[in-house]
Design a protein around this motif. Structure first.
Motif, short mmCIF file in Angstrom:
data_model
loop_
_atom_site.label_atom_id
_atom_site.label_comp_id
_atom_site.label_asym_id
_atom_site.label_seq_id
_atom_site.Cartn_x
_atom_site.Cartn_y
_atom_site.Cartn_z
N ARG A 82 11.84 -37.01 52.81
CA ARG A 82 10.64 -37.16 53.79
C ARG A 82 10.02 -37.26 52.31
O ARG A 82 9.00 -37.78 53.62
N LEU A 83 9.99 -37.14 51.46
CA LEU A 83 8.31 -37.80 50.89
C LEU A 83 9.18 -38.88 50.14
O LEU A 83 7.36 -39.78 49.90
N GLY A 84 10.33 -39.67 50.04
CA GLY A 84 9.75 -40.81 49.18
C GLY A 84 10.40 -40.61 47.20
O GLY A 84 9.58 -39.75 46.97
N VAL A 85 10.84 -41.80 47.21
CA VAL A 85 10.76 -41.49 46.06
C VAL A 85 9.22 -41.56 44.61
O VAL A 85 9.01 -40.62 44.35
N SER A 86 8.44 -42.68 45.17
CA SER A 86 6.86 -43.04 44.87
C SER A 86 6.32 -41.30 44.80
O SER A 86 5.83 -40.52 44.11
N VAL A 87 6.30 -40.67 45.95
CA VAL A 87 5.50 -39.83 46.10
C VAL A 87 5.92 -38.51 45.96
O VAL A 87 5.35 -37.67 45.55
N TYR A 88 7.33 -39.20 45.82
CA TYR A 88 7.55 -37.63 45.11
C TYR A 88 7.89 -37.92 43.74
O TYR A 88 7.96 -36.33 42.63
N GLY A 89 6.96 -38.60 42.75
CA GLY A 89 7.06 -38.77 41.55
C GLY A 89 6.00 -38.05 41.27
O GLY A 89 5.02 -37.61 40.23
N ASN A 90 4.76 -38.08 42.54
CA ASN A 90 3.40 -38.29 42.57
C ASN A 90 3.98 -35.86 42.28
O ASN A 90 3.01 -35.18 41.80
N TYR A 91 4.66 -35.46 43.00
CA TYR A 91 4.95 -34.10 43.31
C TYR A 91 5.12 -33.87 42.04
O TYR A 91 4.96 -32.84 41.59
N MET A 92 5.87 -34.10 41.67
CA MET A 92 6.84 -33.73 39.75
C MET A 92 5.39 -33.54 38.74
O MET A 92 5.14 -33.33 38.03
N LEU A 93 4.51 -35.22 38.90
CA LEU A 93 3.22 -34.72 38.37
C LEU A 93 2.88 -33.77 38.49
O LEU A 93 2.22 -33.17 37.32
N ILE A 153 11.98 -21.74 55.43
CA ILE A 153 11.83 -21.79 56.60
C ILE A 153 10.52 -22.70 57.40
O ILE A 153 10.69 -23.66 58.47
N THR A 154 9.95 -23.13 56.65
CA THR A 154 7.35 -23.32 57.35
C THR A 154 8.59 -25.17 56.96
O THR A 154 8.56 -25.70 58.24
N LEU A 155 9.54 -25.93 56.18
CA LEU A 155 10.00 -26.76 56.67
C LEU A 155 10.67 -27.56 57.02
O LEU A 155 10.83 -28.31 58.05
N LEU A 156 11.58 -26.55 57.70
CA LEU A 156 12.48 -26.21 58.37
C LEU A 156 12.28 -26.94 59.33
O LEU A 156 12.92 -27.54 60.76
N ILE A 172 5.61 -35.11 56.61
CA ILE A 172 5.04 -34.49 55.55
C ILE A 172 3.80 -35.36 54.63
O ILE A 172 5.00 -35.94 54.93
N THR A 173 3.11 -34.58 54.96
CA THR A 173 2.59 -35.43 53.20
C THR A 173 2.43 -34.12 51.38
O THR A 173 3.13 -33.22 52.02
N LEU A 174 2.15 -35.08 50.59
CA LEU A 174 1.81 -34.39 49.41
C LEU A 174 1.16 -32.97 49.81
O LEU A 174 1.21 -31.53 49.63
N LEU A 175 -0.28 -33.40 50.59
CA LEU A 175 -0.95 -32.65 50.78
C LEU A 175 0.27 -31.17 51.81
O LEU A 175 -0.67 -29.64 51.60
N TRP A 176 0.68 -31.58 52.80
CA TRP A 176 1.13 -30.70 53.62
C TRP A 176 2.19 -29.75 52.25
O TRP A 176 1.84 -27.99 52.65
N VAL A 177 2.89 -30.28 50.77
CA VAL A 177 3.79 -29.32 50.77
C VAL A 177 2.54 -28.50 50.36
O VAL A 177 3.16 -27.11 49.82
N PHE A 178 2.01 -28.33 48.85
CA PHE A 178 0.83 -27.77 48.44
C PHE A 178 0.37 -27.02 49.21
O PHE A 178 0.37 -25.50 49.15
N GLY A 179 -0.50 -27.31 50.43
CA GLY A 179 -1.00 -25.77 51.32
C GLY A 179 -0.09 -24.97 51.64
O GLY A 179 -0.59 -24.00 51.82
#
Length: 403
Positions: free
Chosen positions: A33-44, A157-160, A166-173
């Motif tokens: 759902r985030l894609g490779v590049s956004v997931y890379g920023n998540y890992m960073l 559960i929230t993710l499902l 979803i965005t990276l901001l949504w994930v961390f929030g």
């Protein structure tokens, strides 16, 4: 002697198995759902902020359990309270350091808001660690596991159930919200493990004395976080980009989960290691056999299943992660050794020696990655991790053998 630690380990391993399942499902959803590049920023963000989590902890969980385990049951209240105050102070310092990095490092220039939300997690993670000290000292890891499971469960559960993108901001929030909700349960459960709570203000004499005990371990944990996750993540992003970091980060996330049984087992026996009345040699030998059996079972199985694991988690798009995971399995052997030997050294009061090992490991990791990543990319980074873990475990064995 081993019955309760083994039971606690089994409870933790069972809980971790559930959490790994949650983590795998979550990772599979996030990568897609985030894609490779956004997931890379998540890992960073998650990798770099481990440095600040380590500053917030500053070795207090390990040393706090050691010191509390030396006290009689009715004397532990002072240790628990004062360590909690200490952790609050270090978490605030960690947040200040994180703010400086967010606003002055170019690597976060496009993801400042997301990084700020992730940074707030540090305080709540620190509170969770203070509760963990109580659960571990009182040998009630079953209660800790309940809190640990609730945290990723709420997020999953929230993710499902979330119907929109979803965005990276949504994930961390949502991660932040899940952590707060899990802590509410944690405060309720801690009453079952610790029934003699008495509130106290901070004691400067205790805090200063505790700092003298914990600073070598604290600096070591910061160094460990540096060479374990932050250094390679920063340099991979710098030299080969966020997409390659996503491939490396996925494999490393799996590797991190595979280390957890060793961490849980050592956590369970650490209070016994710290007790002067324990036969440490006998405990160490039995623990070595148990951890050796785990390695012999785990490494060949994961090596064989690694293509399937990566495909199920993230799809064919993350095929490069298979080789990285297989290389990291070599590091896993050394990591198991380091956990058992390192915690044994700490139980004997050898945190200063552990600090020196951490310094050597960090230098090896930085120099190795600066050479290997530009030449060999993420494959080079993986082999540098193997070399770093191998050197660290070797130095720990030498340290333990010294009288």
């Amino acid at each position: 002697m081993m019955k309760k630690p083994i039971l606690n380990t089994l409870v933790q391993v069972g809980g971790k198995a559930v959490m790994i399942l949650f983590s795998l499902v979550t990772t599979g959803i996030l990568t897609r759902r985030l894609g490779v590049s956004v997931y890379g920023n998540y890992m960073l963000i998650t990798s770099v902020f481990l440095l600040f989590d380590s500053l917030a902890d500053f070795g207090t969980k390990v040393i706090g359990v050691r010191e509390a385990s030396k006290k009689k049951e009715d004397e532990r209240n002072e240790v628990y309270i004062q360590v909690a105050w200490f952790r609050l102070i270090t978490s605030l310092l960690a947040m200040m350091g994180g703010l400086l990095l967010i606003f002055f490092w170019s690597g976060f220039s496009q993801i400042k808001l997301e990084a700020l939300v992730a940074l707030v997690m540090i305080v709540f993670t620190s509170i969770a660690g203070s509760l963990e000290i109580i659960f571990q000292t009182e040998l009630r890891m079953d209660l800790k596991v309940l809190v640990d499971i609730l945290f990723p469960l709420i997020f999953l559960i929230t993710l499902l159930l979330w119907p929109e993108a979803i965005t990276l901001l949504w994930v961390f929030g949502v991660y932040l919200l899940a952590r707060i909700l899990s802590l509410i349960l944690g405060f309720d459960l801690v009453k079952k493990a610790w029934k003699t709570f008495t509130f106290r203000w901070w004691n400067r004499k205790f805090l200063w004395s505790f700092l003298k005990e914990t600073w070598p371990m604290g600096i070591y944990m910061i160094l460990f976080s540096g060479y374990d996750r932050a250094v390679d993540s920063i340099l991979i992003k710098q030299f080969v980009g966020a997409e390659k970091l996503a491939f490396y980060g996925l494999a490393y996330k799996i590797y991190g989960n595979l280390i957890q049984p060793a961490y849980f087992f050592v956590n369970s026996i650490f209070p016994m290691m710290s007790n002067a009345e324990t036969n440490r040699k006998k405990l160490f030998v039995k623990s070595t056999w148990l951890m050796g059996a785990g390695i012999l079972l785990m490494v060949p199985t994961i090596y064989w299943l690694s293509p399937w694991i990566i495909s199920v988690l993230a799809g064919n798009e993350f095929g490069e992660s298979v080789l990285i995971l297989r290389i990291l399995l070599v590091a896993l052997v050394f990591a198991f050794i380091s956990h058992l030997v390192g915690f044994t050294v700490i139980a004997k009061g050898g945190q200063r020696q552990i600090l020196m090992i951490g310094l050597v490991s960090l230098v090896v990791n930085i120099v190795g990655n600066l050479i290997a990543i530009p030449l060999f990319g993420i494959v080079g980074a993986a082999w540098v991790t193997v070399a770093t873990e191998g050197i660290a475990s070797g130095l720990m064995i030498i340290t333990l053998k010294k009288p």
